[in-house]
Design an enzyme around this catalytic site. Sequence first.
Site, PDB file in Angstrom:
ATOM      1  CD  GLU A 439     -35.584   4.282  21.125  1.00 38.27           C
ATOM      2  OE1 GLU A 439     -35.474   4.239  22.370  1.00 38.27           O
ATOM      3  OE2 GLU A 439     -36.619   3.980  20.517  1.00 38.27           O
ATOM      4  CG  ASP A 512     -37.691   7.077  23.194  1.00 41.27           C
ATOM      5  OD1 ASP A 512     -36.879   7.934  23.604  1.00 41.27           O
ATOM      6  OD2 ASP A 512     -38.159   7.057  22.034  1.00 41.27           O
ATOM      7  CG  ASP A 514     -41.165   3.689  23.709  1.00 43.62           C
ATOM      8  OD1 ASP A 514     -40.046   3.118  23.767  1.00 43.62           O
ATOM      9  OD2 ASP A 514     -41.470   4.466  22.787  1.00 43.62           O
ATOM     10  CG  ASP A 516     -40.214   0.335  19.377  1.00 42.16           C
ATOM     11  OD1 ASP A 516     -40.418  -0.902  19.379  1.00 42.16           O
ATOM     12  OD2 ASP A 516     -40.449   1.079  18.408  1.00 42.16           O
TER      13      ASP A 516
END
Length: 655
Positions: A439, A512, A514, A516
């Site tokens: 990403e 990641d 998180d 997203d």
Amino acid sequence: MSNYNSKDIIVLDGLDAVRLRPGMYIGTTGVKGMHHLLWEIVDNGVDELSNGHGFRLTVTMHKDNSITVMDDGRGIPVDKHPKLKVSGVEVVFTQLHAGGKFNNSNYAYSGGLHGVGASVTNALSEWLKVTVCKDGIKYAMQFSAVEKGKKVIGGVPKGPLKAIGKTRESGTEVTFLPDTRIFGDAKFDFDTINKRLKELAFLNGGVEFVLIDENVLSETSTGYRTRIYNYKNGLRDFIKYLNDGTNPVYKEPIYVEGKSDLLSMGCAIQHVDNYNENFFSFVNNIPTTEGGTHEVGLKTAITRAFNDIAREMGLLKEKEQNLMGEDFREGLTCVIALKLKNVQFEGQTKTKLGNPEVRPEVEKLVYEGLMDYAKAKSSKATITEIINKAKGAAKVRLAAKHAKETARKATSADTYSLVGKLSGCTGKNALINELIIVEGDSAGGSAKQARDRHYQAILPLKGKPLNVEKKRLNQVLDNEEIRTIISALGAGIAGDFKIENLKYNKVIILADADQDGAHIRAILLTFFYRYMRELITEGHVYVGVAPLYRVYKKNFSEYVYDDDKLQATIKKCGAGYQIQRYKGLGEMTAEQLWNTTMDPERRVLVQVTLDDIAEAERMITTFMGDNIEARKEYISENANFNKESEFEHIGENNG
Ligand code: TSJ
């Protein structure tokens, strides 16, 4: 009473056979078979009502598992059968496939196990009571199972049909108790009966169906739990009900009906703005889940009629090709119901209509019905919507074909025409090569520096790839990120996917920790699941787990992958510890990225295994469907993507 029984020994013979082999008549002696007893009685009432005699059929479930079916029809004939010399009522309940005088054409169909007759219900009941109101007189008769030595004889009349009073009503009422010697402790089920009565209400528009359950008090008023169904517009209402919660392309369903010597038919259709095809068919009120000749005729008629209409309206030009059946069926919901004599049911579950003569007959009736419909001025808007939707579908169909061919060329050729961003590996061994999807560009940069280029290829993703849920293949293929992935993997897509051409043994998603990141992972997994399912089922897909912290001081450095482990690591490090928190992969140096997430010796990989495909499907639709709240909830609950139930840990790491 007893001399009445003795003179009707022959009459009881048939019922004896039913008692001996109940499965032959009702399929099973379980709950399902017990409900068959009810359907036999209900069917008889529905026939009367659907022929225009009476308005309402009521089913009442009693506490002792006995059940009453009542209609307000003409009442079963009470006059004596000329040959058998007993009342019509007695014939109905004691003769298998009651025939002769009462063989009204509607009784002549035999639908699998349906239509074996009310006598079967009688034979398998502990007792059965019938009252008939007709021509101002109320009649009654009772039957019961009697033990004769070791044998039980079912459906024995307690006496002849008797007039018991006067009445101003007309109709038939039957109450029976299924015999526990046959069915054990099986009980009638409210939901099953409710569902069937609702279905019957849709199939027999205008007839009212009432269900009363004396086992449960009413939720809203005095009395018992009650359901009432009455759909004046029958199949049209059925379609609206089926399409509830979707967006119809035009408001009113199209309805056509017709009759021939062979059959009578009703059919309703409506398009909605999705891509699904939903066909529901019935023969003699029985669902034909496996389809059959009537559905084939219907589909042909739809294609032929709308193509002809499109030409007549100038919506298809002379040089343009006809639209295909699938174009007209995109987003189409259809209900077709036939009444037919001498039904042949086929298929694994005997729910497929086999009668070959039905196909051309239905085709003709539907075609003529649709052409008639199109003639009316008021139909113009609807017809235009349908043809435009079909043209849209055709366009997409052709584009998809084209895109698929392009993708096939791109993936079959050795040129990486679409793989501009891919940093390939030098080794050619597909059994050890890894494709690491990263990403973001900055993490991608670090990963390219850190990797072992012999077997690790890096594909950085710029933005989010297309959310493929609810997208058609051609839209999926329009997305550059997706095309890049397809080209890189080299194994094609969807129907053309060939796992043996796969260029990488491991496909590792590095995103990641998180929301997203979780979203990107889910989108990629959805894509693999929908279009390269074998990639997952063959165990090629992994999620890389990146550390959340590094705890360090002089002579100590450990990565922490889990919030819960942070305190323990701090303790281990001891006084003077420092913490580095990673908000994303991009914050790591190339060396850190190698040490924590890329080095096969030290990284943590979670293999994506979809052993429970249905559960995976649910997860994916929760994620990608329209339900935004459910999606949010899911993302926040699963942001670290470590759900043990779905993903199996294959590596451990101590940093
Ligand atoms: F048979 C049964 F017990 F299963 C049963 C039959 C159960 C219930 C709830 C209803 C009926 C039933 C039968 N309701 N209405 C009728 N109608 C006739 O049997 C009937 C009446 C009149 C004539 C006629 O030609 O005049 C013909 C028939 C078949």
